[in-house]
Design an enzyme around this catalytic site. Structure first.
Site, PDB file in Angstrom:
ATOM      1  N   ARG A 121      -0.168  10.520   9.909  1.00  0.00           N
ATOM      2  CA  ARG A 121      -1.500  10.225  10.454  1.00  0.00           C
ATOM      3  C   ARG A 121      -1.828  11.153  11.615  1.00  0.00           C
ATOM      4  NH1 ARG A 121      -2.711   3.792  10.458  1.00  0.00           N
ATOM      5  NH2 ARG A 121      -1.790   3.375   8.422  1.00  0.00           N
ATOM      6  N   SER A 170       6.149   3.646   8.786  1.00  0.00           N
ATOM      7  CA  SER A 170       4.991   4.356   9.324  1.00  0.00           C
ATOM      8  C   SER A 170       4.581   3.896  10.724  1.00  0.00           C
ATOM      9  CB  SER A 170       3.829   4.225   8.341  1.00  0.00           C
ATOM     10  OG  SER A 170       2.780   5.032   8.741  1.00  0.00           O
ATOM     11  N   ARG A 215      -8.833  -6.557   7.709  1.00  0.00           N
ATOM     12  CA  ARG A 215      -9.579  -5.374   8.127  1.00  0.00           C
ATOM     13  C   ARG A 215     -11.044  -5.556   7.745  1.00  0.00           C
ATOM     14  NH1 ARG A 215      -5.277  -2.617   9.575  1.00  0.00           N
ATOM     15  NH2 ARG A 215      -3.549  -2.115   8.169  1.00  0.00           N
ATOM     16  N   THR A 260       0.834  -1.208   0.000  1.00  0.00           N
ATOM     17  CA  THR A 260       0.000   0.000   0.000  1.00  0.00           C
ATOM     18  C   THR A 260       0.866   1.255   0.000  1.00  0.00           C
ATOM     19  OG1 THR A 260      -1.575  -1.245   1.356  1.00  0.00           O
ATOM     20  CG2 THR A 260      -1.958   1.111   1.146  1.00  0.00           C
ATOM     21  N   GLU A 280     -10.039   6.558   6.284  1.00  0.00           N
ATOM     22  CA  GLU A 280     -10.540   6.187   7.614  1.00  0.00           C
ATOM     23  C   GLU A 280      -9.406   5.832   8.578  1.00  0.00           C
ATOM     24  OE1 GLU A 280      -9.774   2.895   8.296  1.00  0.00           O
ATOM     25  OE2 GLU A 280      -9.076   2.741   6.221  1.00  0.00           O
ATOM     26  N   SER A 281      -8.222   5.585   8.027  1.00  0.00           N
ATOM     27  CA  SER A 281      -7.086   5.120   8.823  1.00  0.00           C
ATOM     28  C   SER A 281      -6.311   6.296   9.437  1.00  0.00           C
ATOM     29  CB  SER A 281      -6.164   4.287   7.941  1.00  0.00           C
ATOM     30  OG  SER A 281      -5.806   5.019   6.773  1.00  0.00           O
TER      31      SER A 281
HETATM   32  C1  VG1 Z   1      -2.963   1.238   5.805  1.00  0.00           C
HETATM   33  C2  VG1 Z   1      -4.224   2.073   5.793  1.00  0.00           C
HETATM   34  C3  VG1 Z   1      -4.242   2.964   4.575  1.00  0.00           C
HETATM   35  C4  VG1 Z   1      -2.978   3.827   4.563  1.00  0.00           C
HETATM   36  C5  VG1 Z   1      -1.761   2.930   4.630  1.00  0.00           C
HETATM   37  C6  VG1 Z   1      -0.471   3.709   4.727  1.00  0.00           C
HETATM   38  O1  VG1 Z   1      -2.934   0.393   4.670  1.00  0.00           O
HETATM   39  O2  VG1 Z   1      -5.366   1.249   5.831  1.00  0.00           O
HETATM   40  O3  VG1 Z   1      -5.410   3.748   4.595  1.00  0.00           O
HETATM   41  O4  VG1 Z   1      -2.919   4.613   3.411  1.00  0.00           O
HETATM   42  O5  VG1 Z   1      -1.838   2.088   5.781  1.00  0.00           O
HETATM   43  O6  VG1 Z   1      -0.477   4.535   5.829  1.00  0.00           O
HETATM   44  P1  VG1 Z   1      -3.321  -1.146   4.724  1.00  0.00           P
HETATM   45  O7  VG1 Z   1      -3.027  -1.689   3.362  1.00  0.00           O
HETATM   46  O8  VG1 Z   1      -2.509  -1.760   5.825  1.00  0.00           O
HETATM   47  O9  VG1 Z   1      -4.776  -1.184   5.071  1.00  0.00           O
HETATM   48  V1  VG1 Z   1       0.955   4.838   6.629  1.00  0.00           V
HETATM   49  O10 VG1 Z   1       0.636   6.052   7.751  1.00  0.00           O
HETATM   50  O11 VG1 Z   1       1.315   3.284   7.146  1.00  0.00           O
HETATM   51  O12 VG1 Z   1       2.021   5.301   5.454  1.00  0.00           O
HETATM   52 CO    CO Z   2       2.272   6.912   8.414  1.00  0.00          CO
END
Ligand code: VG1
Ligand code: CO
Length: 544
Positions: A283, A113, A497, A18, A365-366
């Protein structure tokens, strides 16, 4: 100093998820592992010679070592200039600021992250393009293709660069500038928000706040902004020194991993406002006194109040949200007469909409929100946005959210995460739900009837690119939804999720507890997906 070529072999697991490539630190520490990926980035970029790159990370364990390697590889690959964060630190939003401000060719951000850090934690790397945003899929696919056929990489034989002072160096023919990104970041924030108004609120004695940086990257930025510029009292920013292991915690601003802040906001002497940010600072979690703002609601409230905020008072071109994010913001967009785009999960999908001026504010939403000021989500930006709204309206966080529900209705919303479950079980669960696509349609579960089931796919309205398989949607006739998808950021096993949403226009029912309001949908999700059986868990790891 000479450039040497090192022979290597491909690793078969370097597919970005992601948000970049994330693996355990020990995976990245294997000989050639980081180097292969970095060379693959360089190999996939055309015309890199002589260009400027930005480099930095969230300060987690292995950040400094990785930066030294990348600097030497960049020099060997003909990069003209690198701007590297002081002490190796660049929050993700600050990296985006630096790329844009310096018209860099791109940037490399070292971050996992919200994943834990330290020697037993995670590390990550991602490439951002010249707009300051995460590389779109066609770029990450090109990088991945390179990782599968790589045979060698180039690196300059040289000593390490001192990252602890703002200064300039030569590395081979490449210029290295060690920069402090706090000032440009602060200046950008000052251009968007009414700092005088916020300062008055913080100094008038009737308003208190607490900002928890969770021992992660935002500490220096938050201290400079809140305690420095805005005059909040010393100690307003807690856990403000970035640590390589984030103090042993998950730098994830949610009700579980930021529990100590939540406890403060739900105590008798709670401050008026609380916020937290994650490992790399993109975030945000927003809390009022005894009140939690769901991120989907936060996006809707920010959109509805944007005209009160200095940088957005001319109005919004449009808004965008990721598919699993609640439809609360859609209702605001309808009222404002602007478009609301629905994208797959991950900030990279907002880039085109922002570049094309189709959206001004975006959110997930995250706990992710941001605007067209950069091309990443931005934790402290969201905190300042809320403070600006609070300063203008003079109401509490709770009052503002509740009056929003009154006006628009309430989208009850919750995400249940089952972290680090067995991959096999998670895949079986997904297959099991997939196999019911035909039979579920029209089926009745208590008060709910299934309208349709699909797997979300997205056609980018700007470049026409198509992204499929972005999450199973079970949508009911009243637009309530259950969404099921597997995380693309976890590094151990699989993370499931489950996203739940229903809508309540009746004000007298809007104060129900979220889990209670969604109780029937939670039961239906279990009935359809057999979550307990496939995950071997009785309860989610994190409930938002
Ligand atoms: C998660 C979140 C997503 C966000 C991504 C990166 O991804 O659900 O909304 O963009 O983390 O955020 P996933 O594939 O685990 O659902 V960050 O702050 O980790 O760069
Ligand atoms: Co992050």
């Amino acid at each position: 100093m000479s450039i040497i070529t090192i022979k290597t072999q491909p690793f078969n697991d370097q597919k970005p998820g992601t948000s970049g490539l994330r693996k355990g630190v020990t995976v990245f520490q294997q000989p050639h592992y980081l180097e292969n990926f970095v060379q693959s980035i360089f190999n996939s970029l055309e015309g890199l010679t002589g260009k400027t790159l930005v480099l930095g990370g969230d300060g987690r364990y292995y950040n400094r070592e990785a930066i030294q390697i990348i600097l030497k590889m960049a020099a060997a690959n003909g990069v003209g200039r690198i701007l590297v964060g002081l002490k190796g630190i660049l929050s993700t939003p600050a990296a985006s600021v630096m790329i844009r401000k310096n018209q860099a060719y791109g940037g490399i951000i070292l971050s996992a992250s919200h994943n834990p850090g330290g020697i037993n934690g995670d590390f990550g790397i991602k490439y951002n393009i010249s707009n300051g945003g995460p590389a779109p899929e066609k770029v990450t696919e090109a990088i991945f293709a390179q990782t599968k056929s790589i045979t060698q990489y180039q690196i300059l034989e040289s000593g390490d660069i001192n990252l602890d002072h703002v200064s300039s160096f030569k590395l081979g023919t490449m210029d290295v500038e060690v920069i402090d990104s706090v000032i440009p970041y602060l200046e950008l924030m000052e251009s968007l928000f009414d700092f005088d108004l916020i300062k008055n609120m913080l100094l008038n004695g009737n308003f208190t706040m607490c900002m928890d940086s969770l021992h992660a990257v935002t500490g220096p930025y938050a201290k400079a902004i809140f305690e420095g510029k805005l005059g909040a009292k010393t100690g307003t920013v807690i856990n403000g020194v970035p640590l390589e292991d984030f103090g042993g915690g998950h730098p994830d601003p949610n009700l579980v991993y930021a529990k100590s802040l939540v406890d403060v906001l739900f105590s008798d002497n709670a401050p008026d406002f609380g916020a937290a940010s994650d490992g790399d600072g993109d975030r945000n979690m927003i809390l009022g006194r005894n009140f939690f703002v769901n991120p989907s609601d936060s996006l809707a409230v920010m959109t509805a109040n944007a005209h009160l905020v200095k940088g957005y008072k001319e109005g919004l071109k449009g808004v965008a949200r990721s598919m699993p994010t609640s439809g609360a913001v859609d209702r605001v967009a309808t009222k404002l007469g602007i478009n609301c785009y629905e994208t797959p999960t991950g900030w990279k999908f907002f880039g085109n909409l922002l570049d094309a001026d189709k959206a001004t504010i975006c959110g997930e939403e995250s706990f992710g929100t941001s605007s067209n000021h950069i091309r990443e989500k931005d934790g402290l930006w969201a905190v300042l946005f809320w403070l600006n709204i609070l300063a203008v309206r003079g109401e509490s966080v709770e009052q503002i959210v509740k009056s929003h529900w009154q006006e628009y209705g309430r989208n009850f919303y919750s995400r249940h995460d089952y972290e680090e479950v067995a991959t096999e079980g998670a895949n079986e669960l997904v297959n099991h739900v997939n196999s019911q696509f035909e039979t579920l349609k029209g089926k009745q579960f208590g008060n709910y009837t299934v309208a349709y089931v699909d797997n979300f796919s997205y056609t980018d309205p700007v470049d026409g690119s198509i992204t499929t398989n972005q999450g199973i949607r079970i949508v009911f006739t009243d637009n309530s939804r259950i969404i099921i998808r597997l995380s693309g950021t976890g590094t151990k096993g699989a993370t499931l999720r489950v996203y739940l949403e229903s809508y309540e226009p009746d004000v007298s029912k809007q104060n129900l507890d979220t889990q209670e309001a969604l109780g029937e949908l939670i039961t239906i999700a279990e009935e359809i997906a057999h979550i307990k059986k496939f995950t071997r868990r009785d309860v989610p790891t994190v409930i938002t």
